[in-house]
Design a protein around this motif. Sequence first.
Motif, mmCIF file in Angstrom:
data_model
loop_
_atom_site.group_PDB
_atom_site.id
_atom_site.type_symbol
_atom_site.label_atom_id
_atom_site.label_comp_id
_atom_site.label_asym_id
_atom_site.label_seq_id
_atom_site.Cartn_x
_atom_site.Cartn_y
_atom_site.Cartn_z
ATOM 1 N N MET A 274 10.859 6.764 -0.800
ATOM 2 C CA MET A 274 9.822 7.307 0.075
ATOM 3 C C MET A 274 10.390 8.397 0.975
ATOM 4 N N SER B 48 4.713 7.847 -6.747
ATOM 5 C CA SER B 48 4.095 8.075 -8.057
ATOM 6 C C SER B 48 4.696 7.203 -9.150
ATOM 7 N N ASP C 72 9.268 12.390 1.000
ATOM 8 C CA ASP C 72 8.734 13.047 2.189
ATOM 9 C C ASP C 72 9.625 14.204 2.634
ATOM 10 N N ARG D 216 1.978 4.578 -3.104
ATOM 11 C CA ARG D 216 1.912 6.025 -2.908
ATOM 12 C C ARG D 216 3.104 6.740 -3.532
ATOM 13 N N GLU E 159 0.825 -1.214 0.000
ATOM 14 C CA GLU E 159 0.000 0.000 0.000
ATOM 15 C C GLU E 159 0.855 1.258 0.000
ATOM 16 N N THR E 160 1.879 1.308 0.853
ATOM 17 C CA THR E 160 2.712 2.508 0.897
ATOM 18 C C THR E 160 3.568 2.641 -0.354
ATOM 19 N N TYR F 152 3.411 3.658 -8.787
ATOM 20 C CA TYR F 152 2.025 3.610 -9.254
ATOM 21 C C TYR F 152 1.980 3.570 -10.780
#
Length: 389
Positions: free
Chosen positions: A186, A45, A190, A43, A39-40, A48
């Motif tokens: 990630m 891009s 962030d 996130r 799931e993370t 995805y």
Amino acid sequence: MGIMTRAAALLGFAIRSDESAAVPESIMPPSRAHVLTSETAMRISTVYRAVEVLAIGVSQLGLDQWRGDRRTPAAAIIVKPDTGTHRAAFLERTVVALALDGNAYWRILRDPKGNPVSLQELNPAEVSPVADRETGKVVFHWRGLRLTPGDRLAGDVVHLQKLRIPGREKGLGPIEAARAELTGAMQARDYASSWFEDGDVPSGILATDQVINADQAQLTKKLWAGWNPETEEYEPVGHGVRVLGAGFKYDALQIKPADLQFLETQQFNTTQIARLFGTPASLMLAVVEGNSQSYSNVEQDWIAFTRFTLMAYLREIEEALSSVIPYGTTVRFNVDALHRSDTLTRYQAHQVGITAGFLTIPEVRAIEGLDPLEQTELSAPAPQEGPYA
């Protein structure tokens, strides 16, 4: 280092020193913000986009059923594998499960006669494959059920894997294989997003050639920020003229927009993730520095993407679907749609085939998805009569 500290290090916990605490070292669990899961990972891009390209590439293809070298009418379970949804959605979810988890599971639902009528996709996170020590066969535990491949009574299951490793019951997917790289992506994302809000980088520096103490420095900083000594409150600072004294000089920190957006880091992460999933840069909508893109090499990238990336998913799904239909028949994807060139090039190739004699007009029309012509339309036009005939 104490026993608890060493145990925490072995378990992957971070060790934080805190001078103000009664205990000099405290065990802190890793931040949940950067725990990599399916799931993370979605996130990110670029992840995805890579998974989306794989899912779209497979779900748009047709499926044919063959017996030997002849195409036969497809069974109902091939036309609609899951009776609860359409085939494109079924293929899409299967590809996403393989890309993210490295595993996909189909539970075969059968009629009273034992014939397969539907395939139920299972959540890979809810399935636990366990090898039987006595027989060596793998048993799958799902929601309290014990599923065994080939067991038509207790619950038949088909296990699809992205990459098989000897001695391992589960397939290895890209997310698990490149956990460190994706976690770094990630963290970089962030950090870039919180640069302005939480960043500890000043907008400028007040400097002086005189010697000042800490109190003077603090007072100058407060005055520059709009502090009023009379009211002892901060007042809004406008964009007017500022007055500096005592040898103070203000230097604004100018940061390039490219540095603020971490473009080089983002480009590097995009290239890494595209390589991880085997997706060409053109399909990732990314530009690789120093690599000029033209129609010719983009087309070759797409062909290589089909052969060496999509085929890993297509073959796995073909074999799985072939296992649920009668023996002697197989299922194949029609990948011609992925290799279709532009209209002019296709028509020129058709003309060469017709002229050489290994293609006919009806075959060309079938390739192009056109309705067959009447026999009279295929024959040569009759000579027209005229006054001098």
